[in-house]
Design a protein around this motif. Structure first.
Motif, mmCIF file in Angstrom:
data_model
loop_
_atom_site.group_PDB
_atom_site.id
_atom_site.type_symbol
_atom_site.label_atom_id
_atom_site.label_comp_id
_atom_site.label_asym_id
_atom_site.label_seq_id
_atom_site.Cartn_x
_atom_site.Cartn_y
_atom_site.Cartn_z
ATOM 1 N N ARG A 1 63.881 65.376 24.750
ATOM 2 C CA ARG A 1 63.301 65.219 26.042
ATOM 3 C C ARG A 1 61.837 64.865 25.765
ATOM 4 N N TYR A 2 61.168 65.514 24.712
ATOM 5 C CA TYR A 2 59.920 65.392 24.297
ATOM 6 C C TYR A 2 59.410 63.799 24.212
ATOM 7 N N TYR A 3 60.411 62.933 23.622
ATOM 8 C CA TYR A 3 60.169 61.541 23.472
ATOM 9 C C TYR A 3 60.523 60.765 24.803
ATOM 10 N N GLU A 4 61.387 61.401 25.609
ATOM 11 C CA GLU A 4 61.501 60.581 26.821
ATOM 12 C C GLU A 4 60.151 60.766 27.616
ATOM 13 N N ARG A 5 59.517 61.922 27.532
ATOM 14 C CA ARG A 5 58.317 62.216 28.498
ATOM 15 C C ARG A 5 57.181 61.251 27.858
ATOM 16 N N LEU A 6 57.373 60.753 26.726
ATOM 17 C CA LEU A 6 56.385 60.164 25.981
ATOM 18 C C LEU A 6 56.559 58.515 26.192
ATOM 19 N N VAL A 7 57.330 58.214 26.559
ATOM 20 C CA VAL A 7 57.687 56.672 26.745
ATOM 21 C C VAL A 7 56.584 56.055 27.611
ATOM 22 N N PRO A 8 55.739 54.972 27.150
ATOM 23 C CA PRO A 8 54.775 54.450 27.721
ATOM 24 C C PRO A 8 55.223 53.773 29.013
ATOM 25 N N SER A 9 54.485 53.200 30.036
ATOM 26 C CA SER A 9 54.914 52.569 31.063
ATOM 27 C C SER A 9 55.227 51.215 30.852
ATOM 28 N N ASP A 10 55.932 50.781 31.727
ATOM 29 C CA ASP A 10 56.477 49.438 31.581
ATOM 30 C C ASP A 10 55.263 48.341 31.237
ATOM 31 N N GLU A 11 54.275 48.537 32.021
ATOM 32 C CA GLU A 11 52.929 47.741 31.784
ATOM 33 C C GLU A 11 52.358 47.716 30.603
ATOM 34 N N ARG A 12 52.347 49.071 30.083
ATOM 35 C CA ARG A 12 51.707 49.211 28.700
ATOM 36 C C ARG A 12 52.687 48.606 27.641
ATOM 37 N N MET A 13 53.945 48.724 27.849
ATOM 38 C CA MET A 13 55.107 47.997 26.781
ATOM 39 C C MET A 13 54.774 46.711 26.972
ATOM 40 N N GLU A 14 54.754 45.920 28.030
ATOM 41 C CA GLU A 14 54.442 44.517 28.359
ATOM 42 C C GLU A 14 53.191 44.271 27.505
ATOM 43 N N GLN A 15 52.056 44.953 27.646
ATOM 44 C CA GLN A 15 50.898 44.713 26.908
ATOM 45 C C GLN A 15 50.947 44.657 25.437
ATOM 46 N N SER A 16 51.682 45.646 24.974
ATOM 47 C CA SER A 16 51.789 45.669 23.462
ATOM 48 C C SER A 16 52.529 44.594 23.057
ATOM 49 N N HIS A 17 52.929 43.579 23.678
ATOM 50 C CA HIS A 17 53.944 42.743 23.135
ATOM 51 C C HIS A 17 53.164 41.158 23.197
ATOM 52 N N GLN A 18 51.851 41.220 23.671
ATOM 53 C CA GLN A 18 51.317 40.165 24.185
ATOM 54 C C GLN A 18 50.328 39.944 22.549
ATOM 55 N N LEU A 19 49.897 38.725 22.511
ATOM 56 C CA LEU A 19 48.866 38.533 21.324
ATOM 57 C C LEU A 19 47.719 39.575 21.313
ATOM 58 N N GLN A 20 47.670 40.209 20.200
ATOM 59 C CA GLN A 20 46.586 41.273 20.129
ATOM 60 C C GLN A 20 45.332 40.871 19.174
ATOM 61 N N THR A 21 44.330 41.667 19.543
ATOM 62 C CA THR A 21 43.137 41.483 18.818
ATOM 63 C C THR A 21 42.863 42.901 18.156
ATOM 64 N N ARG A 22 41.804 43.029 17.344
ATOM 65 C CA ARG A 22 41.433 44.224 16.916
ATOM 66 C C ARG A 22 40.772 45.119 18.115
ATOM 67 N N GLU A 23 40.094 44.475 19.153
ATOM 68 C CA GLU A 23 39.724 45.204 20.114
ATOM 69 C C GLU A 23 40.833 45.638 21.065
ATOM 70 N N SER A 24 41.947 44.862 21.306
ATOM 71 C CA SER A 24 42.839 45.420 22.251
ATOM 72 C C SER A 24 43.805 46.318 21.479
ATOM 73 N N MET A 25 43.896 46.105 20.232
ATOM 74 C CA MET A 25 44.518 47.205 19.411
ATOM 75 C C MET A 25 43.887 48.796 19.319
ATOM 76 N N THR A 26 42.197 48.219 19.476
ATOM 77 C CA THR A 26 41.596 49.653 19.819
ATOM 78 C C THR A 26 41.980 50.380 21.057
ATOM 79 N N GLU A 27 41.967 49.520 21.922
ATOM 80 C CA GLU A 27 42.347 49.944 23.391
ATOM 81 C C GLU A 27 43.631 50.718 23.419
ATOM 82 N N LEU A 28 44.729 50.065 22.787
ATOM 83 C CA LEU A 28 46.162 50.482 22.582
ATOM 84 C C LEU A 28 46.167 51.850 22.098
#
Length: 192
Positions: free
Chosen positions: A61-88
Motif C-alpha cells: 500500500r505504501y508504494y501504491e500511494r507513492l506512484v507518480p502521476s501519469d503526467e510525471r511518468m510521461e515527463q520522465s520518459h522524455q529527453l532529460q537535461t541536468r536541469e530537468s533531472m534536478t526538477e524531477l
C-alpha cells in the motif's frame, strides 16, 4: 476469512500506515488498526490472516500511494537535461516528504524486515524493481553517466528525506532544494 471490499481494505491499510508511523511496529495490532480506521473491533482480522500478512500488505500500500502521476511518468520518459533531472529529483523529494507518515511507516517496515523474511523479500524486490526501472529510464534519457548516477541519487536523496522528516531542523526547504541540485550536479557528469 478475508473480506473483499477493496475500499475497506485500503482504509485499513491506510490506518495501519498511520499506526506504524505513530506507534512503531510493536504498536501495530489489529485492535489499533480498527480504532484508527474507526471500524468495529475485529474488522482488520477479517481482512488479514495474521500480523505478517498485514505488514506485507502495508508495504504494498505504501508504494501504491507513492506512484507518480501519469503526467510525471510521461515527463520522465522524455529527453532529460541536468536541469530537468534536478526538477524531477526535487519533485520526488517533495512527493515522498509530503507523505510523512508513509515514509516513517516504511522505515518501521524495513526494521521489521530484518526479522521477517517474507517482508524482507517484498521490500527487497520492490526497491530493486524501482531502481531497475529508474536505471532503465536514465539510460533512455540521453544523459551522460549510468547506473552509478541513479544509485548515488537514490542513496543521497533517501537520506535527505530521512533527515527532513525526522530531524527537520537540520535542513530547511531551501537548503534541501540546494542539496538536491548539488547531488544531481555531482552524480551526473557535465554535458559537454
Amino acid at each position: 476469512m478475508v473480506r473483499t471490499n477493496p475500499e475497506r481494505r485500503q482504509a485499513l491499510l491506510d490506518a495501519s500506515i498511520e499506526v506504524l508511523a505513530r506507534e512503531g511496529a510493536r504498536g501495530l495490532t489489529f485492535r489499533a488498526v480498527d480504532k484508527e480506521a474507526a471500524v468495529p473491533a475485529g474488522t482488520a482480522s477479517n481482512y488479514f490472516s495474521n500480523r505478517d500478512d498485514l505488514l506485507v500488505q502495508v508495504g504494498h500500500r505504501y508504494y501504491e500511494r507513492l506512484v507518480p502521476s501519469d503526467e510525471r511518468m510521461e515527463q520522465s520518459h522524455q529527453l532529460q537535461t541536468r536541469e530537468s533531472m534536478t526538477e524531477l529529483m526535487t519533485e520526488v523529494v517533495e512527493r515522498v516528504s509530503g507523505f510523512r507518515t508513509g515514509y516513517l511507516a516504511i522505515l518501521e517496515l524495513r526494521l521489521e524486515a530484518t526479522r521477517r523474511p517474507e517482508l524482507q523479500a517484498l521490500l527487497t524486490d520492490r526497491v530493486r524493481a524501482d531502481l531497475d526501472f529508474n536505471i532503465s529510464n536514465y539510460r533512455e534519457s540521453g544523459l551522460p553517466g549510468g547506473e552509478d548516477a541513479v544509485v548515488l541519487l537514490y542513496l543521497t536523496l533517501n537520506w535527505l528525506i530521512l533527515d527532513r522528516l525526522t530531524l527537520p531542523g537540520i535542513f530547511d526547504e531551501k537548503r534541501a532544494a540546494d542539496l538536491v541540485r548539488t547531488a544531481v550536479d555531482r552524480a551526473i557528469p557535465g554535458e559537454d
